[in-house]
Design a protein around this motif. Sequence first.
Motif, PDB file in Angstrom:
ATOM      1  N   PRO A  55      77.577 -31.561 -17.181  1.00 18.19           N
ATOM      2  CA  PRO A  55      76.251 -30.817 -17.317  1.00 18.19           C
ATOM      3  C   PRO A  55      75.801 -30.469 -18.630  1.00 18.19           C
ATOM      4  CG  PRO A  55      77.602 -29.397 -16.293  1.00 18.19           C
ATOM      5  CD  PRO A  55      78.585 -30.445 -16.929  1.00 18.19           C
ATOM      6  N   HIS A  56      74.563 -30.278 -18.761  1.00 19.35           N
ATOM      7  CA  HIS A  56      74.093 -29.970 -20.341  1.00 19.35           C
ATOM      8  C   HIS A  56      73.146 -28.813 -20.292  1.00 19.35           C
ATOM      9  CE1 HIS A  56      74.389 -30.662 -24.592  1.00 19.35           C
ATOM     10  NE2 HIS A  56      72.991 -30.837 -24.926  1.00 19.35           N
ATOM     11  N   GLY A  57      73.561 -27.947 -20.984  1.00 18.36           N
ATOM     12  CA  GLY A  57      72.738 -26.758 -21.523  1.00 18.36           C
ATOM     13  C   GLY A  57      72.196 -25.965 -19.980  1.00 18.36           C
ATOM     14  N   ILE A  58      73.178 -25.556 -19.237  1.00 18.87           N
ATOM     15  CA  ILE A  58      72.838 -24.955 -18.051  1.00 18.87           C
ATOM     16  C   ILE A  58      72.099 -23.713 -18.061  1.00 18.87           C
ATOM     17  CG2 ILE A  58      73.731 -24.259 -15.649  1.00 18.87           C
ATOM     18  CD1 ILE A  58      76.381 -25.761 -16.518  1.00 18.87           C
ATOM     19  N   PHE A  59      71.145 -23.576 -17.272  1.00 18.20           N
ATOM     20  CA  PHE A  59      70.224 -21.981 -17.477  1.00 18.20           C
ATOM     21  C   PHE A  59      69.723 -21.776 -15.857  1.00 18.20           C
ATOM     22  CE2 PHE A  59      65.837 -23.307 -16.889  1.00 18.20           C
ATOM     23  CZ  PHE A  59      66.111 -24.847 -16.828  1.00 18.20           C
ATOM     24  N   GLY A  60      69.411 -20.624 -15.882  1.00 17.31           N
ATOM     25  CA  GLY A  60      69.072 -20.163 -14.511  1.00 17.31           C
ATOM     26  C   GLY A  60      69.306 -18.491 -14.349  1.00 17.31           C
ATOM     27  N   PRO A  61      68.953 -18.000 -13.311  1.00 15.52           N
ATOM     28  CA  PRO A  61      69.251 -16.593 -12.934  1.00 15.52           C
ATOM     29  C   PRO A  61      70.852 -16.414 -13.226  1.00 15.52           C
ATOM     30  CG  PRO A  61      67.748 -17.321 -11.182  1.00 15.52           C
ATOM     31  CD  PRO A  61      68.166 -18.755 -12.354  1.00 15.52           C
ATOM     32  N   ARG A  62      70.918 -15.139 -13.720  1.00 17.31           N
ATOM     33  CA  ARG A  62      72.392 -14.820 -14.180  1.00 17.31           C
ATOM     34  C   ARG A  62      73.175 -15.355 -15.232  1.00 17.31           C
ATOM     35  NH1 ARG A  62      73.087 -14.409  -7.935  1.00 17.31           N
ATOM     36  NH2 ARG A  62      74.399 -16.238  -8.223  1.00 17.31           N
ATOM     37  N   ALA A 106      60.370 -21.054 -14.866  1.00 15.76           N
ATOM     38  CA  ALA A 106      59.486 -19.829 -14.419  1.00 15.76           C
ATOM     39  C   ALA A 106      60.473 -19.003 -13.587  1.00 15.76           C
ATOM     40  CB  ALA A 106      58.293 -20.261 -13.345  1.00 15.76           C
ATOM     41  N   ARG A 107      61.332 -19.611 -12.711  1.00 12.16           N
ATOM     42  CA  ARG A 107      62.243 -18.813 -12.006  1.00 12.16           C
ATOM     43  C   ARG A 107      63.364 -18.053 -12.635  1.00 12.16           C
ATOM     44  NH1 ARG A 107      64.332 -22.801  -7.337  1.00 12.16           N
ATOM     45  NH2 ARG A 107      65.951 -20.926  -7.212  1.00 12.16           N
ATOM     46  N   THR A 108      63.617 -18.676 -13.938  1.00  9.29           N
ATOM     47  CA  THR A 108      64.476 -18.020 -14.884  1.00  9.29           C
ATOM     48  C   THR A 108      64.069 -16.916 -15.206  1.00  9.29           C
ATOM     49  OG1 THR A 108      65.652 -20.025 -15.182  1.00  9.29           O
ATOM     50  CG2 THR A 108      66.016 -18.600 -16.803  1.00  9.29           C
ATOM     51  N   VAL A 109      62.561 -17.177 -16.074  1.00 11.76           N
ATOM     52  CA  VAL A 109      62.098 -15.879 -16.768  1.00 11.76           C
ATOM     53  C   VAL A 109      61.686 -14.716 -15.807  1.00 11.76           C
ATOM     54  CG1 VAL A 109      59.838 -15.269 -17.651  1.00 11.76           C
ATOM     55  CG2 VAL A 109      61.071 -17.251 -18.462  1.00 11.76           C
ATOM     56  N   GLU A 110      61.581 -15.185 -14.678  1.00 21.40           N
ATOM     57  CA  GLU A 110      61.112 -14.139 -13.380  1.00 21.40           C
ATOM     58  C   GLU A 110      62.514 -13.057 -13.116  1.00 21.40           C
ATOM     59  OE1 GLU A 110      59.801 -15.112  -9.502  1.00 21.40           O
ATOM     60  OE2 GLU A 110      58.286 -16.013 -10.629  1.00 21.40           O
ATOM     61  N   SER A 111      63.557 -13.800 -13.323  1.00 23.17           N
ATOM     62  CA  SER A 111      65.008 -13.295 -12.722  1.00 23.17           C
ATOM     63  C   SER A 111      65.411 -12.237 -14.066  1.00 23.17           C
ATOM     64  CB  SER A 111      66.008 -14.179 -12.545  1.00 23.17           C
ATOM     65  OG  SER A 111      66.644 -15.079 -13.832  1.00 23.17           O
ATOM     66  N   TYR A 112      64.839 -12.283 -15.146  1.00 29.20           N
ATOM     67  CA  TYR A 112      65.421 -11.338 -16.120  1.00 29.20           C
ATOM     68  C   TYR A 112      64.399 -10.127 -16.674  1.00 29.20           C
ATOM     69  CZ  TYR A 112      69.074 -14.696 -17.466  1.00 29.20           C
ATOM     70  OH  TYR A 112      70.184 -15.464 -17.300  1.00 29.20           O
ATOM     71  N   PRO A 113      63.937  -9.463 -15.693  1.00 31.41           N
ATOM     72  CA  PRO A 113      62.679  -8.316 -16.098  1.00 31.41           C
ATOM     73  C   PRO A 113      63.572  -7.379 -16.940  1.00 31.41           C
ATOM     74  CG  PRO A 113      63.846  -8.015 -13.753  1.00 31.41           C
ATOM     75  CD  PRO A 113      64.198  -9.471 -14.369  1.00 31.41           C
ATOM     76  N   HIS A 114      64.683  -7.302 -16.954  1.00 24.91           N
ATOM     77  CA  HIS A 114      65.443  -6.239 -18.055  1.00 24.91           C
ATOM     78  C   HIS A 114      65.578  -6.614 -19.368  1.00 24.91           C
ATOM     79  CE1 HIS A 114      68.319  -8.902 -16.594  1.00 24.91           C
ATOM     80  NE2 HIS A 114      68.998  -8.744 -17.420  1.00 24.91           N
TER      81      HIS A 114
END
Length: 346
Positions: free
Chosen positions: A172-179, A332-340
């Motif tokens: 994979p390359h540059g994995i991103f997402g919630p958590r 969008a889903r990633t940004v939403e998952s980091y309210p803190h």
Amino acid sequence: MATRVRASSKRCAVIGGSGFLGRHLVERLLARGYCVAVFDIRQSYELPGVTFYQGDLCDKQALLPALKDVPLVFHCASPAPASDDRALFQRVNVQGTRIVIQACKESGVQKLVLTSSASVVYEGADIKDGTEDLPYARKPLDYYTETKIQQEKLVLDACDKDGGLLTVAIRPHGIFGPRDPQLVPILVATARRGKMKFIIGDGTNLVDFTFVENVVHGHILAAEHLRPESPLCGKPYHITNDEPIRFWDFMSKVLVGLGYAAPRYHLPYMLVYGLAMLLWLLALVLRPLMAFKPTFTPMRVALAGTHHYYSCERAKRDMGYKPPVGLTEAIARTVESYPHLRHGVA
Ligand SMILES: NC(=O)C1=CN([C@@H]2O[C@H](COP(=O)(O)OP(=O)(O)OC[C@H]3O[C@@H](n4cnc5c(N)ncnc54)[C@H](O)[C@@H]3O)[C@@H](O)[C@H]2O)C=CC1
Ligand SMILES: CC(C)=CCC[C@@H](C)[C@H]1CC[C@H]2C3=C(CC[C@]12C)[C@@]1(C)CCC(=O)C[C@@H]1CC3
């Protein structure tokens, strides 16, 4: 009898299953009806259907119970690249992977799927639509990449189509997402220190960033297509979002989504790379006296200022890969998952 065979073929182990990618993989495997054994040095959650084994993968005796009666193993454990600890990478990624292979063979595991990295071919020069035929980096830019290369070679060389262990590597390359503990948190910490005002280079360099659920999908497809007669045996596969994006557009979308300003001012690439090299050398010299970790390492500066995107044609052809989540929805889903981590939230 048929039920028993199906039940046992739906068992698997995830080494590194407490981590960012590992946990997403475990959740998807559970949703697909697998029973999962997680082996990790730490336990970060509990879930029905998961048996947890805590231990160091360099300790074969600790690892063996997690692989008992398991036909399929995913190996996605690694020290974090930011640790920059050569001895630790060598011990876990190289010696530890030898132990994982031995333990798989001793336990009668049929398939081993390694999480490698597309960066095994990256040494700071532009890569545009790179295929899996590119040679390994001769001069990797950091110890992490150096040991990911050795790890991938060990796993692919271990593939034995004649009734032995089958292996495949996912890059994979540059994995991103919630958590994700790395990309978004480092980006936000850098922005909070006022250091994300600058674009390194002209800002037009294209890069792959891959949503974690797409990476998981690639792993499961690989596991399910890996058979003695399939082309996957002993081969590496790029898994990306298949939507290269300008590095600085991606960073800006995440920053702006979280309420921070996008970087605006340009700095010459070679100047920043030279400074990063100096800082890295200084940190190395000062290491016995004080712990000092520069944010802008030579590897990060190179990743921020060059093209590095990869073809996933091989994965499309051999396992029918198509990224299920597009980049816009993924961001969008990633940004939403980091309210803190939003601007103004302490
Ligand atoms: N995050 C990214 O952008 C990319 C990651 N990768 C690879 O994906 C895999 C997963 O990475 P992430 O989920 O991002 O990292 P992570 O740090 O969230 O997960 C790694 C897991 O490995 C475990 N681990 C480390 N040393 C261990 C040991 N000695 N014994 C047992 N468990 C141990 C950790 O406790 C952690 O839970 C790694 O192999 C990494 O090299 C590849 C390409 C890109
Ligand atoms: C310039 C700067 C400080 C940007 C902040 C974001 C970076 C922390 C990420 C941007 C590209 C990322 C990346 C990785 C780690 C986090 C970044 C440098 C990897 C090195 C992680 C491990 C891999 O196997 C390859 C990844 C490439 C992209």
